[in-house]
Design an enzyme around this catalytic site. Sequence first.
Site, PDB file in Angstrom:
ATOM      1  N   LYS A  35       0.942  -1.151   0.223  1.00 50.11           N
ATOM      2  CA  LYS A  35       0.140  -0.171   0.054  1.00 50.11           C
ATOM      3  C   LYS A  35       0.941   1.301   0.037  1.00 50.11           C
ATOM      4  O   LYS A  35       1.999   1.054   0.322  1.00 50.11           O
ATOM      5  CB  LYS A  35      -0.842  -0.098   1.409  1.00 50.11           C
ATOM      6  N   ARG A 132     -10.714   0.717  14.084  1.00 49.61           N
ATOM      7  CA  ARG A 132     -10.433   1.557  13.111  1.00 49.61           C
ATOM      8  C   ARG A 132     -10.990   1.229  11.727  1.00 49.61           C
ATOM      9  O   ARG A 132     -11.991   1.681  11.395  1.00 49.61           O
ATOM     10  CB  ARG A 132      -8.954   1.506  12.931  1.00 49.61           C
ATOM     11  N   TYR A 249      18.712  28.980  10.128  1.00 49.49           N
ATOM     12  CA  TYR A 249      17.533  29.894  10.703  1.00 49.49           C
ATOM     13  C   TYR A 249      17.817  29.932  12.133  1.00 49.49           C
ATOM     14  O   TYR A 249      17.981  29.144  12.868  1.00 49.49           O
ATOM     15  CB  TYR A 249      16.253  29.304  10.200  1.00 49.49           C
ATOM     16  N   MET A 297      14.246  23.730   4.068  1.00 48.84           N
ATOM     17  CA  MET A 297      13.515  23.253   3.287  1.00 48.84           C
ATOM     18  C   MET A 297      14.402  22.344   2.385  1.00 48.84           C
ATOM     19  O   MET A 297      14.183  21.316   1.757  1.00 48.84           O
ATOM     20  CB  MET A 297      12.662  24.244   2.403  1.00 48.84           C
TER      21      MET A 297
END
Length: 353
Positions: A35, A132, A249, A297
């Site tokens: 999956k 679930r 940062y 990032m």
Amino acid sequence: MHRGPWADIDLNAICANFAMIRSAVRGAKMSAVVKCDAYGLGMAPIARALAEREQCDVFFVVYPEEGVRLREALNAAEPVIYVFDGPNEQTLPLFEKHNLTPTLNSLDEAKLWTARMNGAPAGVHIDTGMNRRGAAINDIADIARLDLNITLAMSHLACGATPAHPKNRRQREMFIDAAAHFPGARLSLSASAGALMDPEFHFDLVRPGIALYGGTPFEIDDQRIAPAVALRAPIVQLHSLPLGETVGYGATFIAQRETLIATAAIGYGDGFPRAGGNRHQAVVNGARAPIAGRISMDFITLDVTDLEAPPRLGDMAEFFGPGMRLHETAKNCAMAPYDLLTGLGARVDRRYL
Ligand SMILES: *Cc1c(COP(=O)(O)O)cnc(C)c1O
């Protein structure tokens, strides 16, 4: 030349993990859970390798659309593809056309399947306490009375990560009672964790996912599982800092000495968790280099001052892989192997060994 991050995906190691689990479960049948694009690693090449080299012929996905892609990738009608998301009016045609087998999650789904797919095989997912997905215990007798061709009765452990948890044994007992309504079906309780637990959890078929991909399902690392993925990035810049200068940062890393910083081309935009900033390490030229400062990032800055030889541009930093276990990286980043792998971004170039 690709300058960004990449993941080396070792198909031999994935096959070796499959074989390791197969010997751990002795008589039980193996399958592979692929999956979510095989946990972000690429469903098609992985499923093909397992089918061709390990004769894996039972697969699990969540959505019928994933099942359609898997059927195309396998290019064969024989492998059984179970779909955890049961059928509904909209998806029934996909099940029928691509020979997908649902795991029925409720009396309603079971009624729909008998009414429309008369005699086609189906699994039934019994909820034994995960709460679930899966049919309620109270509906099992009614489901069993329908004219169904149930090939698999399955349930899922909530506490597989901690084998000694008493809930595991309670779920096992509930499962045995409920599954008795489906004589002739294969029984399956265990994902990776249960497959690597006591034989009493193995039943007829096991459904490993994460352990195939080199991740430990337990809270404690399991060395039987071989690393199968390496997350790597090139060093694209070096900076020599004087005492007192800062990195990144928020200026959260402050040089306590003359410091050599190497910038690796990977960041949270690639799925590497920000929580690893000032905490995790990378392996550079065989030695460990701590992450210095916050993760941004696109870049991670490493303190390489203590390396025997300073790295050169283009040298590789490994964030997990053969040199650092996925389990350790996940722990250092306040994550689990599952979310670390499935979170790897689209910019990470998947390469198959
Ligand atoms: C994801 C999943 C698995 C595989 O779990 P792992 O812990 O990755 O081995 C098996 N069964 C069900 C129902 C699942 O949702």
